[in-house]
Motif scaffolding. Structure first.
Motif, mmCIF file in Angstrom:
data_model
loop_
_atom_site.group_PDB
_atom_site.id
_atom_site.type_symbol
_atom_site.label_atom_id
_atom_site.label_comp_id
_atom_site.label_asym_id
_atom_site.label_seq_id
_atom_site.Cartn_x
_atom_site.Cartn_y
_atom_site.Cartn_z
ATOM 1 N N ALA A 24 -31.149 6.520 -42.647
ATOM 2 C CA ALA A 24 -29.946 7.207 -42.185
ATOM 3 C C ALA A 24 -28.662 6.488 -42.592
ATOM 4 N N GLY A 25 -28.785 5.326 -43.222
ATOM 5 C CA GLY A 25 -27.596 4.601 -43.651
ATOM 6 C C GLY A 25 -27.124 3.621 -42.607
ATOM 7 N N ALA A 26 -25.917 3.132 -42.823
ATOM 8 C CA ALA A 26 -25.353 2.098 -41.960
ATOM 9 C C ALA A 26 -25.375 2.529 -40.498
ATOM 10 N N ALA A 27 -25.695 1.584 -39.638
ATOM 11 C CA ALA A 27 -25.719 1.843 -38.197
ATOM 12 C C ALA A 27 -24.309 2.183 -37.720
ATOM 13 N N THR A 28 -24.219 3.085 -36.768
ATOM 14 C CA THR A 28 -22.934 3.475 -36.208
ATOM 15 C C THR A 28 -22.944 3.205 -34.709
ATOM 16 N N GLY A 29 -21.779 3.263 -34.091
ATOM 17 C CA GLY A 29 -21.719 3.131 -32.641
ATOM 18 C C GLY A 29 -21.517 1.719 -32.137
ATOM 19 N N GLY A 30 -21.226 0.780 -33.024
ATOM 20 C CA GLY A 30 -20.951 -0.575 -32.577
ATOM 21 C C GLY A 30 -22.193 -1.346 -32.173
ATOM 22 N N ASN A 31 -21.975 -2.443 -31.469
ATOM 23 C CA ASN A 31 -23.083 -3.298 -31.035
ATOM 24 C C ASN A 31 -24.025 -2.536 -30.115
ATOM 25 N N GLN A 32 -25.309 -2.866 -30.219
ATOM 26 C CA GLN A 32 -26.342 -2.235 -29.404
ATOM 27 C C GLN A 32 -27.144 -3.310 -28.691
ATOM 28 N N SER A 33 -27.765 -2.934 -27.587
ATOM 29 C CA SER A 33 -28.678 -3.831 -26.893
ATOM 30 C C SER A 33 -30.002 -3.861 -27.660
ATOM 31 N N ALA A 34 -30.511 -5.053 -27.881
ATOM 32 C CA ALA A 34 -31.800 -5.231 -28.562
ATOM 33 C C ALA A 34 -32.740 -5.908 -27.578
ATOM 34 N N ASP A 35 -33.796 -5.200 -27.195
ATOM 35 C CA ASP A 35 -34.773 -5.718 -26.244
ATOM 36 C C ASP A 35 -36.048 -6.101 -26.983
ATOM 37 N N PRO A 36 -36.704 -7.189 -26.594
ATOM 38 C CA PRO A 36 -37.993 -7.513 -27.211
ATOM 39 C C PRO A 36 -38.937 -6.312 -27.071
#
Length: 179
Positions: A111-123
């Motif tokens: 889908a290309g570059a991520a949008t929406g700014g920083n995201q939470s990344a959970d293990p």
């Protein structure tokens, strides 16, 4: 003590040593364990090439490492000598990768570059199996998808991952993985 990509202390599993042909014990292999906690995933537009062709997957940076959706990597390597199919085994709660099989691109792949700014990344709680063998990899769940370090995927699926200032990150499927 070694650190994970998000700066927390790394946890390693010591695998029982085996003996070499000379009868001497071999050095134990250390495998990364899942990250201990949540992290922040930042969108990045770092370049990626696959066999010399520019690619546009969704990439997040966590710490100093880039993380890719396994389905994006499967789509990029489809029809190459390192192609693999991706599935999900609900009985094992496991993502599966089967080498040598083609991948049917899904809606949302590449889908290309991520949008929406920083995201939470959970293990991620999902186990990962390649050709029926469970592998250890540092995996985060971001917006419902599993994201892997590219080098972890290269190691598990035996494709070469490199980096240079001129090319950025790159994959070469005609070479095996190397540290």
């Amino acid at each position: 003590m070694p650190k994970t990509s998000n700066g927390t202390d790394a946890t390693y599993v010591r695998i029982a040593p085996t003996t070499s042909a000379s009868g001497q014990p071999e050095k134990p292999i250390e495998q990364p364990q899942q990250p201990a906690g949540n992290a922040t995933a930042s969108p990045t537009n770092d370049k990626l090439e696959v066999n010399g062709t520019a690619a546009n997957p969704t990439v997040y940076k966590i710490g100093d490492s880039n993380y890719f959706k396994i389905r994006d990597v499967a789509a990029l390597l489809n029809k190459s000598e390192k192609q693999f199919a991706v599935g999900y085994d609900g009985t094992k709660n496991a993502v599966t990768a089967t080498t040598g099989q083609g991948y049917d691109k899904q809606t949302g792949d590449l889908a290309g570059a991520a949008t929406g700014g920083n995201q939470s990344a959970d293990p991620s709680n999902d186990a990962i199996y390649v050709d029926g063998q469970k592998i250890e990899a540092e995996v985060y769940k971001i917006n419902g998808s599993n994201y892997f370090k590219l080098r972890d995927l290269g190691k598990a699926l035996n494709f070469y991952v490199g980096w240079s200032a001129e090319r950025g990150m790159y994959i070469e499927t005609d070479k095996p993985y190397s540290e």
